[in-house]
Scaffold this motif. Structure first.
Motif, PDB file in Angstrom:
ATOM      1  N   UNK A 157     -15.470   4.525  -1.038  1.00  0.00           N
ATOM      2  CA  UNK A 157     -16.534   5.467  -1.382  1.00  0.00           C
ATOM      3  C   UNK A 157     -16.835   6.407  -0.216  1.00  0.00           C
ATOM      4  N   UNK A 158     -16.793   7.697  -0.472  1.00  0.00           N
ATOM      5  CA  UNK A 158     -17.096   8.690   0.554  1.00  0.00           C
ATOM      6  C   UNK A 158     -15.961   8.963   1.517  1.00  0.00           C
ATOM      7  N   UNK A 159     -14.803   8.367   1.259  1.00  0.00           N
ATOM      8  CA  UNK A 159     -13.645   8.544   2.149  1.00  0.00           C
ATOM      9  C   UNK A 159     -12.509   9.236   1.402  1.00  0.00           C
ATOM     10  N   UNK A 160     -11.436   9.523   2.113  1.00  0.00           N
ATOM     11  CA  UNK A 160     -10.286  10.177   1.494  1.00  0.00           C
ATOM     12  C   UNK A 160      -9.289   9.131   0.992  1.00  0.00           C
ATOM     13  N   UNK A 161      -8.441   9.501   0.047  1.00  0.00           N
ATOM     14  CA  UNK A 161      -7.417   8.574  -0.442  1.00  0.00           C
ATOM     15  C   UNK A 161      -6.452   8.193   0.674  1.00  0.00           C
ATOM     16  N   UNK A 162      -6.031   6.943   0.646  1.00  0.00           N
ATOM     17  CA  UNK A 162      -5.132   6.385   1.652  1.00  0.00           C
ATOM     18  C   UNK A 162      -3.949   5.765   0.929  1.00  0.00           C
ATOM     19  N   UNK A 163      -2.745   6.189   1.297  1.00  0.00           N
ATOM     20  CA  UNK A 163      -1.546   5.661   0.656  1.00  0.00           C
ATOM     21  C   UNK A 163      -1.370   4.191   1.010  1.00  0.00           C
ATOM     22  N   UNK A 164      -1.191   3.332   0.002  1.00  0.00           N
ATOM     23  CA  UNK A 164      -0.943   1.924   0.281  1.00  0.00           C
ATOM     24  C   UNK A 164       0.452   1.478  -0.140  1.00  0.00           C
ATOM     25  N   UNK A 165       1.013   2.090  -1.191  1.00  0.00           N
ATOM     26  CA  UNK A 165       2.364   1.699  -1.595  1.00  0.00           C
ATOM     27  C   UNK A 165       3.036   2.818  -2.379  1.00  0.00           C
ATOM     28  N   UNK A 166       4.389   2.838  -2.299  1.00  0.00           N
ATOM     29  CA  UNK A 166       5.138   3.691  -3.207  1.00  0.00           C
ATOM     30  C   UNK A 166       6.322   2.891  -3.736  1.00  0.00           C
ATOM     31  N   UNK A 167       6.776   3.260  -4.909  1.00  0.00           N
ATOM     32  CA  UNK A 167       7.883   2.535  -5.554  1.00  0.00           C
ATOM     33  C   UNK A 167       8.725   3.526  -6.335  1.00  0.00           C
ATOM     34  N   UNK A 168      10.047   3.344  -6.276  1.00  0.00           N
ATOM     35  CA  UNK A 168      10.958   4.246  -6.979  1.00  0.00           C
ATOM     36  C   UNK A 168      11.759   3.540  -8.067  1.00  0.00           C
ATOM     37  N   UNK A 169      12.071   2.264  -7.837  1.00  0.00           N
ATOM     38  CA  UNK A 169      13.005   1.574  -8.732  1.00  0.00           C
ATOM     39  C   UNK A 169      12.274   0.582  -9.612  1.00  0.00           C
ATOM     40  N   UNK A 170      12.849   0.340 -10.773  1.00  0.00           N
ATOM     41  CA  UNK A 170      12.295  -0.682 -11.672  1.00  0.00           C
ATOM     42  C   UNK A 170      12.195  -2.016 -10.952  1.00  0.00           C
ATOM     43  N   UNK A 171      11.160  -2.766 -11.275  1.00  0.00           N
ATOM     44  CA  UNK A 171      10.995  -4.078 -10.678  1.00  0.00           C
ATOM     45  C   UNK A 171       9.744  -4.130  -9.817  1.00  0.00           C
ATOM     46  N   UNK A 172       9.773  -5.054  -8.873  1.00  0.00           N
ATOM     47  CA  UNK A 172       8.616  -5.310  -8.029  1.00  0.00           C
ATOM     48  C   UNK A 172       8.895  -4.899  -6.596  1.00  0.00           C
ATOM     49  N   UNK A 173       7.837  -4.471  -5.935  1.00  0.00           N
ATOM     50  CA  UNK A 173       7.902  -4.209  -4.498  1.00  0.00           C
ATOM     51  C   UNK A 173       6.676  -4.837  -3.869  1.00  0.00           C
ATOM     52  N   UNK A 174       6.918  -5.675  -2.871  1.00  0.00           N
ATOM     53  CA  UNK A 174       5.818  -6.432  -2.279  1.00  0.00           C
ATOM     54  C   UNK A 174       5.543  -5.964  -0.854  1.00  0.00           C
ATOM     55  N   UNK A 175       4.267  -5.902  -0.500  1.00  0.00           N
ATOM     56  CA  UNK A 175       3.871  -5.566   0.862  1.00  0.00           C
ATOM     57  C   UNK A 175       2.594  -6.337   1.154  1.00  0.00           C
ATOM     58  N   UNK A 176       2.755  -7.466   1.837  1.00  0.00           N
ATOM     59  CA  UNK A 176       1.596  -8.298   2.131  1.00  0.00           C
ATOM     60  C   UNK A 176       0.967  -8.826   0.852  1.00  0.00           C
ATOM     61  N   UNK A 177      -0.312  -8.600   0.672  1.00  0.00           N
ATOM     62  CA  UNK A 177      -1.005  -9.091  -0.535  1.00  0.00           C
ATOM     63  C   UNK A 177      -0.816  -8.173  -1.734  1.00  0.00           C
ATOM     64  N   UNK A 178      -0.153  -7.036  -1.523  1.00  0.00           N
ATOM     65  CA  UNK A 178       0.004  -6.042  -2.583  1.00  0.00           C
ATOM     66  C   UNK A 178       1.409  -6.108  -3.195  1.00  0.00           C
ATOM     67  N   UNK A 179       1.476  -6.026  -4.521  1.00  0.00           N
ATOM     68  CA  UNK A 179       2.746  -5.920  -5.225  1.00  0.00           C
ATOM     69  C   UNK A 179       2.653  -4.778  -6.226  1.00  0.00           C
ATOM     70  N   UNK A 180       3.582  -3.835  -6.124  1.00  0.00           N
ATOM     71  CA  UNK A 180       3.679  -2.770  -7.117  1.00  0.00           C
ATOM     72  C   UNK A 180       4.780  -3.142  -8.105  1.00  0.00           C
TER      73      UNK A 180
END
Lengths: 114, 114
Positions: free
Chosen positions: A40-63
């Motif tokens: 809230x009140x801040x700018x967007x911050x990139x946390x993950x990007x994904x290009x291919x089908x399936x899963x991509x994991x980074x720490x506690x985050x999975x896209x």
């Protein structure tokens, strides 16, 4: 139909649970997909990007990406109160003229309850 | 610590006045984006530059808004004359190429037009 759709929420999850954030997109030619976090009140911050089908994991985050269903999701494991924010889905959509334009969804507000 | 900078951070002005917002992209980034964010519309793309050339300004009201990149280190967004409906947070973001690895946002300019 919007190019990128998200449920605006709020999505409430208890601390320690898995938060699941979803996004659908309309252009089958989309090639790259992004998740941004915005406090809230801040700018967007990139946390993950994904290009291919399936899963991509980074720490506690999975896209997760499913191009056939035109669906991208973000899972946050072991949710913490500090994860409470709005999560924006963004999709690179091709445009005439040979360039790609990123279109953002409205964002899903996540509340992690201690 | 490379980051996008924006000035001013806050601007309060009266209807009819000219407003100029400035952005310094991350050194080496060749794409620059201007966005407007409101509660109702979310994040809307106003203009997109690659290598200082405008690629897409279809989201910008042409009669009152203008965007330029006088050099690689400075992007400007101008509103003349400003109207109350222009009140929003304006973000600048920069990236490499078509931003396949995402965009990096500045802190934003919160504009209030009375």
């Amino acid at each position: 139909q919007k190019e990128v759709e998200q449920n605006s929420g709020p999505l409430s999850v208890p601390e320690g649970a898995i938060a699941s954030l979803n996004c659908t997109y309309s252009d089958r030619g989309s090639q790259s997909f992004f998740w941004y976090r915005q406090y809230s009140g801040k700018s967007p911050e990139l946390i993950m990007f994904i290009y291919s089908n399936g899963d991509k994991e980074d720490g506690r985050f999975t896209a997760q990406l499913n191009k056939a269903s035109q669906y991208v999701s973000l899972l946050i494991r072991d949710s913490q109160p500090s994860d409470s924010a709005t999560y924006l889905c963004a999709v690179n959509i091709g445009r005439s003229g040979g360039y790609q334009k990123v279109t953002f969804g409205i964002g899903t507000k996540l509340q992690v309850i201690p | 610590d490379a980051r996008v900078t924006q000035t001013p951070r806050h601007k309060v002005t009266e209807m009819g006045q000219e407003v100029t917002m400035r952005c310094q992209p991350i050194l080496g980034h060749n794409t620059v984006f201007w966005y407007r964010q409101t509660m109702m519309q979310g994040l809307e793309l106003l203009a997109y530059f690659r290598n200082r050339a405008p690629l897409d300004d279809s989201g910008m009201p042409k009669d009152r808004f203008s965007a330029e990149m006088p050099d690689a280190t400075l992007a400007t967004l101008k509103i003349q004359p400003s109207e109350p409906r222009d009140s929003a947070v304006y973000f600048c973001a920069s990236g490499l190429g078509d931003s396949f690895r995402g965009q990096f946002f500045g802190p934003g300019t919160r504009l209030t037009v009375l």
